[in-house]
Write a protein that holds these residues in place. Sequence first.
Motif, mmCIF file in Angstrom:
data_model
loop_
_atom_site.group_PDB
_atom_site.id
_atom_site.type_symbol
_atom_site.label_atom_id
_atom_site.label_comp_id
_atom_site.label_asym_id
_atom_site.label_seq_id
_atom_site.Cartn_x
_atom_site.Cartn_y
_atom_site.Cartn_z
ATOM 1 N N LEU A 35 0.850 -1.185 0.000
ATOM 2 C CA LEU A 35 0.000 0.000 0.000
ATOM 3 C C LEU A 35 0.887 1.237 0.000
ATOM 4 O O LEU A 35 1.798 1.355 0.821
ATOM 5 C CB LEU A 35 -0.913 0.032 1.220
ATOM 6 C CG LEU A 35 -1.971 -1.058 1.331
ATOM 7 C CD1 LEU A 35 -2.770 -0.876 2.599
ATOM 8 C CD2 LEU A 35 -2.874 -1.067 0.136
ATOM 9 N N GLU A 36 0.605 2.131 -0.906
ATOM 10 C CA GLU A 36 1.335 3.396 -1.013
ATOM 11 C C GLU A 36 0.392 4.500 -0.554
ATOM 12 O O GLU A 36 -0.641 4.744 -1.193
ATOM 13 C CB GLU A 36 1.771 3.619 -2.457
ATOM 14 C CG GLU A 36 2.575 4.864 -2.670
ATOM 15 C CD GLU A 36 4.047 4.672 -2.345
ATOM 16 O OE1 GLU A 36 4.693 5.699 -2.089
ATOM 17 O OE2 GLU A 36 4.536 3.538 -2.338
ATOM 18 N N ILE A 37 0.711 5.144 0.558
ATOM 19 C CA ILE A 37 -0.080 6.249 1.086
ATOM 20 C C ILE A 37 0.592 7.538 0.645
ATOM 21 O O ILE A 37 1.756 7.780 0.979
ATOM 22 C CB ILE A 37 -0.174 6.187 2.619
ATOM 23 C CG1 ILE A 37 -0.789 4.861 3.063
ATOM 24 C CG2 ILE A 37 -0.968 7.363 3.156
ATOM 25 C CD1 ILE A 37 -0.703 4.599 4.546
ATOM 26 N N ILE A 38 -0.143 8.360 -0.098
ATOM 27 C CA ILE A 38 0.416 9.604 -0.614
ATOM 28 C C ILE A 38 -0.356 10.764 0.011
ATOM 29 O O ILE A 38 -1.584 10.833 -0.104
ATOM 30 C CB ILE A 38 0.323 9.644 -2.148
ATOM 31 C CG1 ILE A 38 1.063 8.439 -2.729
ATOM 32 C CG2 ILE A 38 0.906 10.947 -2.684
ATOM 33 C CD1 ILE A 38 0.864 8.236 -4.196
ATOM 34 N N VAL A 39 0.372 11.636 0.692
ATOM 35 C CA VAL A 39 -0.222 12.794 1.358
ATOM 36 C C VAL A 39 0.497 14.056 0.889
ATOM 37 O O VAL A 39 1.626 13.989 0.421
ATOM 38 C CB VAL A 39 -0.141 12.675 2.901
ATOM 39 C CG1 VAL A 39 -0.925 11.489 3.407
ATOM 40 C CG2 VAL A 39 1.287 12.589 3.373
ATOM 41 N N PRO A 40 -0.142 15.224 1.039
ATOM 42 C CA PRO A 40 0.546 16.479 0.694
ATOM 43 C C PRO A 40 1.760 16.700 1.603
ATOM 44 O O PRO A 40 1.788 16.242 2.748
ATOM 45 C CB PRO A 40 -0.506 17.549 0.939
ATOM 46 C CG PRO A 40 -1.802 16.846 1.008
ATOM 47 C CD PRO A 40 -1.529 15.449 1.428
ATOM 48 N N GLU A 41 2.736 17.399 1.078
ATOM 49 C CA GLU A 41 3.957 17.700 1.838
ATOM 50 C C GLU A 41 3.633 18.426 3.147
ATOM 51 O O GLU A 41 4.263 18.189 4.168
ATOM 52 C CB GLU A 41 4.899 18.548 0.983
ATOM 53 C CG GLU A 41 6.211 18.877 1.640
ATOM 54 C CD GLU A 41 7.135 17.671 1.767
ATOM 55 O OE1 GLU A 41 7.847 17.605 2.783
ATOM 56 O OE2 GLU A 41 7.131 16.823 0.874
ATOM 57 N N SER A 42 2.613 19.283 3.118
ATOM 58 C CA SER A 42 2.247 20.044 4.324
ATOM 59 C C SER A 42 1.713 19.154 5.441
ATOM 60 O O SER A 42 1.778 19.522 6.610
ATOM 61 C CB SER A 42 1.214 21.114 3.966
ATOM 62 O OG SER A 42 0.046 20.513 3.430
ATOM 63 N N ASP A 43 1.182 17.989 5.109
ATOM 64 C CA ASP A 43 0.634 17.073 6.121
ATOM 65 C C ASP A 43 1.583 15.940 6.477
ATOM 66 O O ASP A 43 1.255 15.099 7.318
ATOM 67 C CB ASP A 43 -0.684 16.473 5.624
ATOM 68 C CG ASP A 43 -1.821 17.478 5.615
ATOM 69 O OD1 ASP A 43 -1.827 18.353 6.504
ATOM 70 O OD2 ASP A 43 -2.688 17.398 4.735
ATOM 71 N N MET A 44 2.744 15.909 5.858
ATOM 72 C CA MET A 44 3.678 14.802 6.074
ATOM 73 C C MET A 44 4.130 14.725 7.536
ATOM 74 O O MET A 44 4.249 13.637 8.085
ATOM 75 C CB MET A 44 4.875 14.966 5.149
ATOM 76 C CG MET A 44 5.701 13.741 5.044
ATOM 77 S SD MET A 44 4.776 12.422 4.283
ATOM 78 C CE MET A 44 6.074 11.284 3.986
ATOM 79 N N GLY A 45 4.337 15.854 8.165
ATOM 80 C CA GLY A 45 4.767 15.866 9.566
ATOM 81 C C GLY A 45 3.742 15.251 10.495
ATOM 82 O O GLY A 45 4.096 14.555 11.450
ATOM 83 N N VAL A 46 2.481 15.480 10.215
ATOM 84 C CA VAL A 46 1.409 14.920 11.040
ATOM 85 C C VAL A 46 1.355 13.402 10.872
ATOM 86 O O VAL A 46 1.180 12.668 11.837
ATOM 87 C CB VAL A 46 0.051 15.552 10.662
ATOM 88 C CG1 VAL A 46 -1.090 14.876 11.391
ATOM 89 C CG2 VAL A 46 0.065 17.036 10.945
ATOM 90 N N VAL A 47 1.507 12.950 9.651
ATOM 91 C CA VAL A 47 1.400 11.519 9.373
ATOM 92 C C VAL A 47 2.618 10.757 9.909
ATOM 93 O O VAL A 47 2.473 9.653 10.419
ATOM 94 C CB VAL A 47 1.220 11.272 7.854
ATOM 95 C CG1 VAL A 47 1.246 9.805 7.529
ATOM 96 C CG2 VAL A 47 -0.090 11.877 7.381
ATOM 97 N N ILE A 48 3.796 11.352 9.826
ATOM 98 C CA ILE A 48 4.997 10.687 10.329
ATOM 99 C C ILE A 48 5.071 10.790 11.853
ATOM 100 O O ILE A 48 5.371 9.823 12.525
ATOM 101 C CB ILE A 48 6.269 11.299 9.694
ATOM 102 C CG1 ILE A 48 6.255 11.078 8.192
ATOM 103 C CG2 ILE A 48 7.521 10.701 10.313
ATOM 104 C CD1 ILE A 48 6.280 9.649 7.750
ATOM 105 N N GLY A 49 4.775 11.962 12.391
ATOM 106 C CA GLY A 49 4.798 12.136 13.838
ATOM 107 C C GLY A 49 6.211 12.318 14.374
ATOM 108 O O GLY A 49 7.196 12.143 13.673
ATOM 109 N N ARG A 50 6.292 12.638 15.630
ATOM 110 C CA ARG A 50 7.591 12.858 16.266
ATOM 111 C C ARG A 50 8.308 11.527 16.441
ATOM 112 O O ARG A 50 7.799 10.619 17.078
ATOM 113 C CB ARG A 50 7.394 13.517 17.629
ATOM 114 C CG ARG A 50 8.701 13.849 18.320
ATOM 115 C CD ARG A 50 8.505 14.746 19.489
ATOM 116 N NE ARG A 50 8.148 16.077 18.960
ATOM 117 C CZ ARG A 50 7.539 17.016 19.677
ATOM 118 N NH1 ARG A 50 7.213 16.790 20.928
ATOM 119 N NH2 ARG A 50 7.251 18.181 19.152
#
Length: 81
Positions: A35-50
Amino acid sequence: MHSELIAFTENLVKSLVKEPDLVKVQEFLGDIIQLEIIVPESDMGVVIGRGGKMASAIRTLIQAAAYNMGINRVRINIDSF
């Protein structure tokens, strides 16, 4: 069966991001379902998390859902555009 997993993944990721309309999930079949999840660059931080904790949690939830659907092997990639 795989469409349920894709729908689950889309709903999960869309609930986290600011721009849910831009989230895309693509499936690649082979020995292992990928599965390839593609999100906007602006939301990448939220999806990856700290420290990658959110991405790890997302992968765990998707793999658990896949197991419950009878899919044993799933690989999840998270990418941005």
